[in-house]
Scaffold this motif. Structure first.
Motif, PDB file in Angstrom:
ATOM      1  N   ILE A 256       0.814  -1.262  -0.002  1.00  0.00           N
ATOM      2  CA  ILE A 256       0.070  -0.299   0.037  1.00  0.00           C
ATOM      3  C   ILE A 256       0.736   1.227  -0.089  1.00  0.00           C
ATOM      4  O   ILE A 256       1.550   1.459   0.985  1.00  0.00           O
ATOM      5  CB  ILE A 256      -1.046   0.134   1.325  1.00  0.00           C
ATOM      6  N   PRO A 257       0.744   2.081  -1.088  1.00  0.00           N
ATOM      7  CA  PRO A 257       1.645   3.192  -1.123  1.00  0.00           C
ATOM      8  C   PRO A 257       1.472   4.279  -0.081  1.00  0.00           C
ATOM      9  O   PRO A 257       0.301   4.359   0.363  1.00  0.00           O
ATOM     10  CB  PRO A 257       1.431   3.734  -2.639  1.00  0.00           C
ATOM     11  N   TRP A 258       2.386   4.875   0.323  1.00  0.00           N
ATOM     12  CA  TRP A 258       1.978   6.147   1.162  1.00  0.00           C
ATOM     13  C   TRP A 258       1.018   7.330   0.513  1.00  0.00           C
ATOM     14  O   TRP A 258       1.371   7.472  -0.574  1.00  0.00           O
ATOM     15  CB  TRP A 258       3.128   6.709   1.687  1.00  0.00           C
ATOM     16  N   PRO A 259       0.238   7.776   1.184  1.00  0.00           N
ATOM     17  CA  PRO A 259      -0.621   8.663   0.336  1.00  0.00           C
ATOM     18  C   PRO A 259       0.134  10.047  -0.071  1.00  0.00           C
ATOM     19  O   PRO A 259       0.893  10.546   0.886  1.00  0.00           O
ATOM     20  CB  PRO A 259      -1.711   9.112   1.649  1.00  0.00           C
ATOM     21  N   THR A 260      -0.101  10.657  -1.122  1.00  0.00           N
ATOM     22  CA  THR A 260       0.446  11.927  -1.388  1.00  0.00           C
ATOM     23  C   THR A 260      -0.352  12.938  -1.510  1.00  0.00           C
ATOM     24  O   THR A 260       0.110  14.040  -1.635  1.00  0.00           O
ATOM     25  CB  THR A 260       0.862  11.737  -3.026  1.00  0.00           C
ATOM     26  N   THR A 261      -1.667  12.831  -0.694  1.00  0.00           N
ATOM     27  CA  THR A 261      -2.562  13.878  -0.720  1.00  0.00           C
ATOM     28  C   THR A 261      -2.653  14.230   0.735  1.00  0.00           C
ATOM     29  O   THR A 261      -3.520  15.100   1.131  1.00  0.00           O
ATOM     30  CB  THR A 261      -3.921  13.394  -0.829  1.00  0.00           C
TER      31      THR A 261
ATOM     32  N   LEU B  36       2.615  12.895   6.528  1.00  0.00           N
ATOM     33  CA  LEU B  36       3.474  11.895   5.924  1.00  0.00           C
ATOM     34  C   LEU B  36       4.624  11.382   6.818  1.00  0.00           C
ATOM     35  O   LEU B  36       4.875  10.181   7.078  1.00  0.00           O
ATOM     36  CB  LEU B  36       3.888  12.179   4.668  1.00  0.00           C
ATOM     37  N   GLN B  37       5.396  12.086   7.497  1.00  0.00           N
ATOM     38  CA  GLN B  37       6.496  11.843   8.168  1.00  0.00           C
ATOM     39  C   GLN B  37       5.978  11.235   9.501  1.00  0.00           C
ATOM     40  O   GLN B  37       6.626  10.160  10.090  1.00  0.00           O
ATOM     41  CB  GLN B  37       7.413  13.245   8.606  1.00  0.00           C
ATOM     42  N   MET B  38       5.024  11.750   9.964  1.00  0.00           N
ATOM     43  CA  MET B  38       4.682  11.141  11.423  1.00  0.00           C
ATOM     44  C   MET B  38       3.868   9.965  11.056  1.00  0.00           C
ATOM     45  O   MET B  38       4.311   8.925  11.702  1.00  0.00           O
ATOM     46  CB  MET B  38       3.680  12.102  12.079  1.00  0.00           C
ATOM     47  N   SER B  39       3.311   9.662  10.028  1.00  0.00           N
ATOM     48  CA  SER B  39       2.811   8.307   9.774  1.00  0.00           C
ATOM     49  C   SER B  39       3.833   7.193   9.313  1.00  0.00           C
ATOM     50  O   SER B  39       3.740   6.140  10.088  1.00  0.00           O
ATOM     51  CB  SER B  39       1.931   8.330   8.285  1.00  0.00           C
ATOM     52  N   GLN B  40       4.765   7.744   8.802  1.00  0.00           N
ATOM     53  CA  GLN B  40       6.112   6.677   8.480  1.00  0.00           C
ATOM     54  C   GLN B  40       6.597   6.365  10.064  1.00  0.00           C
ATOM     55  O   GLN B  40       7.117   5.131  10.288  1.00  0.00           O
ATOM     56  CB  GLN B  40       6.895   7.278   7.791  1.00  0.00           C
ATOM     57  N   PHE B  41       6.720   7.454  10.862  1.00  0.00           N
ATOM     58  CA  PHE B  41       7.410   7.121  12.206  1.00  0.00           C
ATOM     59  C   PHE B  41       6.564   6.319  12.905  1.00  0.00           C
ATOM     60  O   PHE B  41       6.971   5.332  13.496  1.00  0.00           O
ATOM     61  CB  PHE B  41       7.679   8.443  12.857  1.00  0.00           C
ATOM     62  N   LEU B  42       5.048   6.384  12.921  1.00  0.00           N
ATOM     63  CA  LEU B  42       4.358   5.667  13.712  1.00  0.00           C
ATOM     64  C   LEU B  42       4.005   4.369  13.319  1.00  0.00           C
ATOM     65  O   LEU B  42       4.168   3.238  14.085  1.00  0.00           O
ATOM     66  CB  LEU B  42       2.766   6.212  13.709  1.00  0.00           C
TER      67      LEU B  42
END
Length: 550
Positions: free
Chosen positions: A18-23, A29-35
């Motif tokens: 599932i790709p990271w959202p670009t929207t 995005l940075q916090m999502s990747q960290f979490l």
């Protein structure tokens, strides 16, 4: 489950990436990747109280940064440098932490009665103390945060009993019409269950209910419990075991544990927040539908790419969610000046205008890419309530004004608003002036915004509007700033739109026929502005379809 005897085979989905959202914002995005990158340590079964006690003791936050971070994650707080003084109220076996208005407004008699999240096991003690300051500074009004008892030592109904007792104590000093109740995740479960208990006991309910991703069905039947099982930062299995621990052997279909199964028609006006990757999205959406079907006024805000609890208070989306909740409180619990019957009268009188403005604001706060070919109106609160889609009927319009923003804040989000627009209209500076921002700083910010527009949008037509007329006292500062805006427009090959020749009095204020209060335009004021703007856009657009629509 449907009322039939057929159990269909489950849908099998192959392993996929599932790709990271670009929207979403860069911060989100940075916090999502960290979490998502945090270790997913297995938790004990909900029936093993001793193992839970050991794990919770070992994982308890100890440093000030850990305590603050946990508090942010349990009340939807937004990080701030300002910590308010926190007091304590003892009610039976429970402590309530209280914080004053962050606006130094001793006359603000409203209270946000907050129930923290944390899976019914985390968020107590010093975390609740820090949460009281966070709740007050994030949502802008005095706060009560209930440090309710938690399992494994105190399973259901101890926490709910504590919330009822604390709310009854608050009623000794506040009328229910001055109270809003907030709950996040497990706290949302308690907040919703509290409404049912209060109604059953004949206790006056609060004026508003605010729920961020509430766990309202502990049976785990919600669709996203499975569809988002591994896609959320909190796997659904963890919520299941925590719910079992909290229930302590009670039937989880009891509305005290699963408020979705209760009579939600008793609820006050309610606003709900979730995200597209939230494992409890279904709980939130199903409660919203149940409230609507029961005739309760209910709002639902779904944030793109957001996991459970949004982005830990670190992203613009968290601030937007906080603004939505604050606006809901302000709407249902006005700060000063009216008795309830008077406010109801005014709300009914201005209901059509308020609904249109609210719909426009909701649209602006969705930070998504502007569709290619759209007319982009970028700026501050003056653009917020302009009904562009009506005045430019038939043409694609993207209005991205957000109330209260200064030029530096507009600059931060400008890049996310650009995606091959047909034209860009910029109006900015009014909030900077009233915030006493230095002229050189304002000009530097606007220069940077125009550079960014040129870099991202190429040679599209740009219209720079003069700073709106305000009160006569600001005339000299506005005239000076407008002269420099005119120079910036020429520098960047943009048109300069002088609003003063139509909207301003000789003294430099907005003409009375165009203004509500010498600061804000009425409908005729916006219409006059649009008539000035239209030829500037039409004369420079190369897109024939958009030009014809204008």
């Amino acid at each position: 489950m449907a009322d039939n005897d057929v159990t269909p085979e489950p849908l099998v989905i192959p392993e996929r990436k599932i790709p990271w959202p670009t929207t979403i914002s860069a911060e989100a995005l940075q916090m999502s990747q960290f979490l998502y990158g945090l270790p997913r340590t297995p938790e004990p079964p909900g029936t093993d109280a001793a193992a839970w006690a050991r794990m919770l003791k070992d994982s308890a936050p100890t440093t000030p940064e850990q305590i603050l971070g946990t508090a942010m994650g349990t009340v939807g707080g937004v990080r701030t440098q300002r910590m308010l003084p926190v007091s304590e109220v003892t009610v039976g076996e429970v402590t309530v932490f209280t914080a004053p208005s962050p606006h130094d407004d001793a006359a603000d008699d409203r209270v946000l009665f907050a129930l923290h999240g944390g899976g019914w096991t985390d968020g107590g003690g010093e975390v609740s103390r820090a949460a009281a300051s966070l709740v007050a500074t994030t949502y802008g009004l005095p706060a009560w945060v209930v440090d309710y008892r938690m399992p494994p030592e105190h399973p259901y109904p101890a926490a709910l009993d504590d919330c009822v007792a604390a709310y009854r104590e608050l009623l000794t000093s506040r009328d229910a019409s001055r109270i809003a109740v907030f709950g996040m995740s497990a706290g949302g479960n308690l907040a919703a269950a509290l409404m049912l208990r209060l109604a059953a006991e004949g206790v006056p309910l609060p004026a508003a209910l605010l729920l961020n991703s509430p766990a309202v069905d502990l049976t785990g039947q919600g669709d996203t419990v499975e569809t988002h099982r591994l896609g959320d930062t909190i796997p659904s299995g963890r919520l299941t075991e925590r719910a079992r621990l909290y229930a302590g052997g009670h039937d989880v279909t009891d509305p005290g544990l699963s408020p979705l199964f209760g009579d939600v028609s008793v609820f006050p006006p309610t606003t709900l927040i979730t995200g597209t990757r939230d494992v409890l999205q279904s709980d939130t959406v199903r409660l919203h539908r149940a409230l609507r079907e029961a005739g309760v006024r209910a709002e639902l805000h779904v944030f793109e790419g957001a996991p459970h609890g949004l982005f830990a208070g670190q992203a613009p989306e968290d601030r937007e969610a906080a603004r939505e909740l604050t606006a809901f409180v302000d709407e249902h619990i006005p700060l000063h000046g009216f008795e309830q019957r008077d406010m109801a009268f005014y709300l009914n009188l201005f209901a059509p205008m308020l609904e249109r403005q609210k719909a426009m604001r909701n649209s602006q706060l969705q930070e998504v890419d502007v569709p290619p070919g759209a007319l982009l109106f970028l700026g501050d609160s003056i653009t917020e309530q302009g009904l562009w889609s009506e005045w430019f009927a038939g043409s694609p319009v993207a209005n991205r004004g957000v109330g209260g923003e200064r030029s530096d804040e507009v600059l931060k989000r400008t890049g996310r608003e650009l995606n091959s627009p047909a034209a860009v209209s910029l109006l900015i500076g009014t909030n900077d002036l009233t915030a006493e921002v230095a002229e050189d700083e304002i000009v530097a910010n606007v220069d940077a915004i125009l550079s960014l527009v040129r870099d991202r949008a190429g040679d599209v037509p740009i219209v720079v509007s003069s700073v709106m007329p305000r009160t006569a006292e600001l005339r000299q500062r506005i005239e000076s700033l407008n002269a420099r805006y005119h120079e910036l427009a020429a520098k960047h090959g943009a048109a300069f739109l002088d609003l003063w020749r139509v909207l301003a009095t000789d003294e430099g204020a907005i003409k009375q026929e165009f203004s509500l209060d010498e600061l804000h335009l009425t409908g005729p004021g916006y219409a006059a502005w649009v008539e000035l703007l239209r030829p500037e856009l039409v004369g420079s657009l190369t897109d024939a379809s958009v030009s014809d629509a204008l």
